[in-house]
Scaffold this motif. Structure first.
Motif, PDB file in Angstrom:
ATOM      1  N   LEU A   1       0.834  -1.206   0.000  1.00  0.00           N
ATOM      2  CA  LEU A   1       0.000   0.000   0.000  1.00  0.00           C
ATOM      3  C   LEU A   1       0.870   1.257   0.000  1.00  0.00           C
ATOM      4  N   GLU A   2       1.983   1.210   0.773  1.00  0.00           N
ATOM      5  CA  GLU A   2       2.881   2.359   0.794  1.00  0.00           C
ATOM      6  C   GLU A   2       3.504   2.602  -0.583  1.00  0.00           C
ATOM      7  N   VAL A   3       3.955   1.531  -1.212  1.00  0.00           N
ATOM      8  CA  VAL A   3       4.552   1.668  -2.547  1.00  0.00           C
ATOM      9  C   VAL A   3       3.510   2.147  -3.561  1.00  0.00           C
ATOM     10  N   LEU A   4       2.279   1.651  -3.435  1.00  0.00           N
ATOM     11  CA  LEU A   4       1.215   2.081  -4.330  1.00  0.00           C
ATOM     12  C   LEU A   4       0.934   3.575  -4.178  1.00  0.00           C
ATOM     13  N   GLU A   5       0.989   4.062  -2.938  1.00  0.00           N
ATOM     14  CA  GLU A   5       0.792   5.496  -2.706  1.00  0.00           C
ATOM     15  C   GLU A   5       1.919   6.314  -3.347  1.00  0.00           C
ATOM     16  N   LYS A   6       3.158   5.803  -3.222  1.00  0.00           N
ATOM     17  CA  LYS A   6       4.282   6.482  -3.874  1.00  0.00           C
ATOM     18  C   LYS A   6       4.119   6.483  -5.395  1.00  0.00           C
TER      19      LYS A   6
ATOM     20  N   ARG B   1       1.293   6.445  -7.074  1.00  0.00           N
ATOM     21  CA  ARG B   1       0.272   7.451  -7.417  1.00  0.00           C
ATOM     22  C   ARG B   1       0.874   8.853  -7.394  1.00  0.00           C
ATOM     23  N   LEU B   2       1.662   9.139  -6.350  1.00  0.00           N
ATOM     24  CA  LEU B   2       2.305  10.448  -6.265  1.00  0.00           C
ATOM     25  C   LEU B   2       3.250  10.679  -7.446  1.00  0.00           C
ATOM     26  N   TYR B   3       3.961   9.599  -7.859  1.00  0.00           N
ATOM     27  CA  TYR B   3       4.877   9.711  -8.999  1.00  0.00           C
ATOM     28  C   TYR B   3       4.124  10.036 -10.289  1.00  0.00           C
ATOM     29  N   PHE B   4       3.031   9.324 -10.544  1.00  0.00           N
ATOM     30  CA  PHE B   4       2.251   9.587 -11.744  1.00  0.00           C
ATOM     31  C   PHE B   4       1.667  10.997 -11.731  1.00  0.00           C
ATOM     32  N   LYS B   5       1.238  11.430 -10.558  1.00  0.00           N
ATOM     33  CA  LYS B   5       0.693  12.784 -10.440  1.00  0.00           C
ATOM     34  C   LYS B   5       1.780  13.822 -10.747  1.00  0.00           C
ATOM     35  N   THR B   6       2.979  13.595 -10.193  1.00  0.00           N
ATOM     36  CA  THR B   6       4.085  14.525 -10.443  1.00  0.00           C
ATOM     37  C   THR B   6       4.471  14.545 -11.917  1.00  0.00           C
ATOM     38  N   VAL B   7       4.530  13.381 -12.546  1.00  0.00           N
ATOM     39  CA  VAL B   7       4.855  13.315 -13.974  1.00  0.00           C
ATOM     40  C   VAL B   7       3.817  14.055 -14.809  1.00  0.00           C
ATOM     41  N   LYS B   8       2.565  13.879 -14.464  1.00  0.00           N
ATOM     42  CA  LYS B   8       1.502  14.558 -15.199  1.00  0.00           C
ATOM     43  C   LYS B   8       1.636  16.081 -15.071  1.00  0.00           C
ATOM     44  N   GLU B   9       1.890  16.562 -13.852  1.00  0.00           N
ATOM     45  CA  GLU B   9       2.085  17.989 -13.652  1.00  0.00           C
ATOM     46  C   GLU B   9       3.309  18.504 -14.409  1.00  0.00           C
ATOM     47  N   PHE B  10       4.391  17.667 -14.416  1.00  0.00           N
ATOM     48  CA  PHE B  10       5.602  18.069 -15.133  1.00  0.00           C
ATOM     49  C   PHE B  10       5.342  18.174 -16.632  1.00  0.00           C
ATOM     50  N   LYS B  11       4.584  17.233 -17.201  1.00  0.00           N
ATOM     51  CA  LYS B  11       4.242  17.301 -18.619  1.00  0.00           C
ATOM     52  C   LYS B  11       3.422  18.556 -18.927  1.00  0.00           C
ATOM     53  N   GLU B  12       2.493  18.873 -18.038  1.00  0.00           N
ATOM     54  CA  GLU B  12       1.672  20.058 -18.248  1.00  0.00           C
ATOM     55  C   GLU B  12       2.517  21.322 -18.228  1.00  0.00           C
ATOM     56  N   GLU B  13       3.470  21.388 -17.281  1.00  0.00           N
ATOM     57  CA  GLU B  13       4.348  22.545 -17.209  1.00  0.00           C
ATOM     58  C   GLU B  13       5.246  22.627 -18.448  1.00  0.00           C
ATOM     59  N   CYS B  14       5.729  21.455 -18.937  1.00  0.00           N
ATOM     60  CA  CYS B  14       6.539  21.450 -20.160  1.00  0.00           C
ATOM     61  C   CYS B  14       5.740  21.968 -21.353  1.00  0.00           C
ATOM     62  N   ARG B  15       4.465  21.555 -21.424  1.00  0.00           N
ATOM     63  CA  ARG B  15       3.611  22.037 -22.522  1.00  0.00           C
ATOM     64  C   ARG B  15       3.425  23.545 -22.451  1.00  0.00           C
ATOM     65  N   LYS B  16       3.195  24.054 -21.221  1.00  0.00           N
ATOM     66  CA  LYS B  16       3.054  25.503 -21.066  1.00  0.00           C
ATOM     67  C   LYS B  16       4.348  26.224 -21.443  1.00  0.00           C
ATOM     68  N   ASN B  17       5.490  25.620 -21.039  1.00  0.00           N
ATOM     69  CA  ASN B  17       6.777  26.216 -21.377  1.00  0.00           C
ATOM     70  C   ASN B  17       6.974  26.302 -22.892  1.00  0.00           C
ATOM     71  N   GLU B  18       6.630  25.229 -23.611  1.00  0.00           N
ATOM     72  CA  GLU B  18       6.753  25.252 -25.059  1.00  0.00           C
ATOM     73  C   GLU B  18       5.848  26.305 -25.690  1.00  0.00           C
ATOM     74  N   MET B  19       4.633  26.429 -25.159  1.00  0.00           N
ATOM     75  CA  MET B  19       3.718  27.447 -25.679  1.00  0.00           C
ATOM     76  C   MET B  19       4.290  28.847 -25.481  1.00  0.00           C
ATOM     77  N   LEU B  20       4.844  29.117 -24.274  1.00  0.00           N
ATOM     78  CA  LEU B  20       5.429  30.437 -23.998  1.00  0.00           C
ATOM     79  C   LEU B  20       6.640  30.703 -24.894  1.00  0.00           C
ATOM     80  N   LEU B  21       7.459  29.635 -25.119  1.00  0.00           N
ATOM     81  CA  LEU B  21       8.613  29.816 -25.997  1.00  0.00           C
ATOM     82  C   LEU B  21       8.187  30.127 -27.423  1.00  0.00           C
TER      83      LEU B  21
END
Length: 560
Positions: free
Chosen positions: A524-529, A531-551
């Motif tokens: 359960l602990e690893v599963l929670e980690k 989930r947090l990893y996937f959430k962080t990756v998703k946020e990072f992709k979104e920020e990368c997309r915004k960065n490309e748009m701004l560039l």
């Protein structure tokens, strides 16, 4: 070519070092070294340095093809050796988890195998008395040895018939007739009598406490001999009814006679086949001999005919006129003279032709002075053509070098994966990991099910063996009070052992349950980690997309 020669692992006293951006002098030196090495390698194709430098692909291709084939053969030969050497070097300093686990379980497994072999090895229950008579017959010694280890040995009906037939073949005719009169009941009674006599000469071993003696066993067998006879006779009748069609009857004199007749018929057939083959060979050889005789007669007739013709010629020559013969000799002499004149005329013609050719050469030399200017002009044109050709060759070399540099840069660019490719690789690795995890889980479940069923089978076999042992020894244990008390003590010990085993299994079950709960919490602990990893990756992709748009916006603003 340098790579192939180096890969061939050939012992040469030449330093072959290929560099991508070599000078013309280094390339020429390298080509000369390659050409000097090829004969030592026994290359069947000839090659010159200027052919390599000038990219003469017609002559280079066979050499490169041979070198690549030789390099592949060398790599195949050295592959297994290098792999074995690398494995041995790895095993000197490292070890896998499976090897460590195997070493830990090896001692325990060996100890278990030794204990099982000691438990299930044959145990001697009886011993032959010292005062008993010595057994002369080998069959009786085999029976006695098997009875000492608690086993009985008997013959089936078919083996009995075979032994009687063997005895009939060995004994005289009168004794054989008496043996055939014995019935199956008599043979079984004789077998039981033999067992009784062998058991009376034995005594129980000192280690076998609570077991019956040989005399008591013989007494029990004697009491139930009638029932054993009846059951054996019924079994023999049923078996004879079932296998009457498939099994041959007892051999007698008529059957032996029929077998002899059949064997003689087979021998007659074989001899007749051999006779037919020999007759065919004889006819072929006779036909060949007749043909050779005919040829010999024809040759002899032709020789006789030639002798006759020679005799006729000699007779005609002796009878011919001498004047005619003289004329013939004169004509032959004239023919020889004409041949000599023809040869002289041919020699004269050759000399005349040589003189005329010399005149022609003189005329050409006179006309050559006039053509000197034309020749000089042609040489100037040829020299200019050579210079232009060398310039073209240099330009081609520069172009080839530039193309190689472009290809190297292109490969370097292609080696860097794009973001879409990285995302695709990540997806494929996740899918592969999920597939491997599912297969591993399914395999683990199969192993667990197999181990559970195997343990269940072992316990059921132990239970069946225990019940069979109790059933077999119950009547013997109830024969006397001492054996009864000992039997009861053994039963109590067995029950106590079963209770202890049950307690151990219960304890093991509790430990496995606690271990399962602990692993579940960790999961359960690893599963929670995760989930947090996937959430962080998703946020990072979104920020990368915004960065490309701004560039992109900044680029468009800068251009405008």
């Amino acid at each position: 070519m340098t790579w192939c020669i180096t890969t061939c692992n050939f012992d040469i006293d030449v330093d072959l070092l290929f560099q991508e951006n070599s000078t013309i002098g280094q390339k020429i030196a390298l080509t000369e070294k390659i050409v000097s090495v090829l004969p030592n390698m026994k290359c069947p194709h000839r090659l010159e340095p200027h052919q390599i430098q000038g990219l003469d692909f017609i002559h280079i291709f066979p050499v490169v093809q041979w070198l690549v084939k030789r390099a592949i053969e060398t790599r195949e030969e050295m592959g297994d050796y290098i792999r074995a050497f690398s494995i041995s070097q790895f095993q000197k300093t490292h070890s896998l988890l499976e090897d460590d686990d195997f070493k830990q379980r090896k001692d325990k497994a060996m100890k278990t195998v030794v204990e099982v072999s000691d438990v299930y090895k044959p145990q001697r229950k009886y011993k032959r008395l010292a005062g008993a008579g010595e057994l002369v017959d080998e069959e009786s010694r085999v029976h006695s040895t098997l009875l000492e280890f608690g086993r009985k040995y008997g013959f089936s009906k078919q083996s009995k018939t075979e032994t009687t037939e063997d005895k009939k073949g060995i004994l005289p005719t009168g004794l054989a007739a008496e043996i055939t009169k014995l019935s199956e009941d008599d043979l079984e009674a004789a077998e039981e009598l033999r067992i009784k006599t062998l058991m009376t000469g034995m005594a129980a071993m000192a280690t076998e406490e609570g077991k019956l003696t040989a005399s008591s066993v013989g007494h029990i067998v004697g009491l139930q001999s009638e029932e054993i006879k009846q059951i054996a006779s019924e079994y023999a009748e049923k078996q004879s009814e079932l296998s009457a069609e498939d099994r041959p009857e007892r051999l007698g004199a008529a059957q032996q006679y029929r077998r002899q007749i059949a064997s003689l018929n087979k021998q007659i057939l074989q001899k007749s086949k051999q006779l037919e083959e020999l007759q065919v060979k004889y006819s072929e050889i006779q036909a060949t001999c007749e043909e050779e005789k005919k040829k010999l007669v024809e040759v002899m007739n032709y020789g006789q005919k030639l002798d006759k013709e020679l005799a006729k010629l000699e007779a005609v020559e002796s009878e011919a006129d001498s004047s005619i013969l003289e004329k013939l000799r004169e004509l032959v002499t004239m023919n020889e003279g004409l041949k000599d004149q023809e040869q002289q005329f041919r020699n004269h013609c050759r000399e005349e032709m040589a003189r005329l050719q010399q005149n022609i050469e003189n005329l050409k030399s006179v006309a050559g002075n006039e053509e000197a200017e034309v020749k000089e002009h042609g040489e100037l044109i040829e020299q200019q053509y050579k210079e232009d050709r060398e310039k073209l060759q240099k330009i081609r070399l520069l172009l080839a070098r530039r193309n190689r540099e472009i290809a190297v840069l292109q490969r370097k660019i292609d080696e860097v994966p794009s973001r879409a490719e990285l995302t695709q690789y990540q997806r494929r690795f996740v899918e592969l990991y999920n597939q491997v995890a599912a297969t591993h889980k399914e395999t683990k479940q199969f192993f667990t099910l197999y181990n559970t069923l195997d343990d269940k089978k072992v316990y059921l076999e132990k239970e069946v063996n225990l019940l069979n042992s109790i059933h077999d020894n119950f009547q013997q244990a109830m024969a006397s009070p001492a054996t009864r008390e000992q039997f009861l003590r053994q039963m109590e010990q067995i029950v106590e052992g079963i209770k202890q085993n049950r307690m151990k299994l219960e304890k093991k079950k509790q430990e496995n349950k606690m271990r399962r709960d602990q692993l579940n919490d960790e999961y359960l602990e690893v599963l929670e980690k995760q989930r947090l990893y996937f959430k962080t990756v998703k946020e990072f992709k979104e920020e990368c997309r915004k960065n490309e748009m701004l560039l992109n916006k900044l680029r468009t603003m800068g251009i405008s």
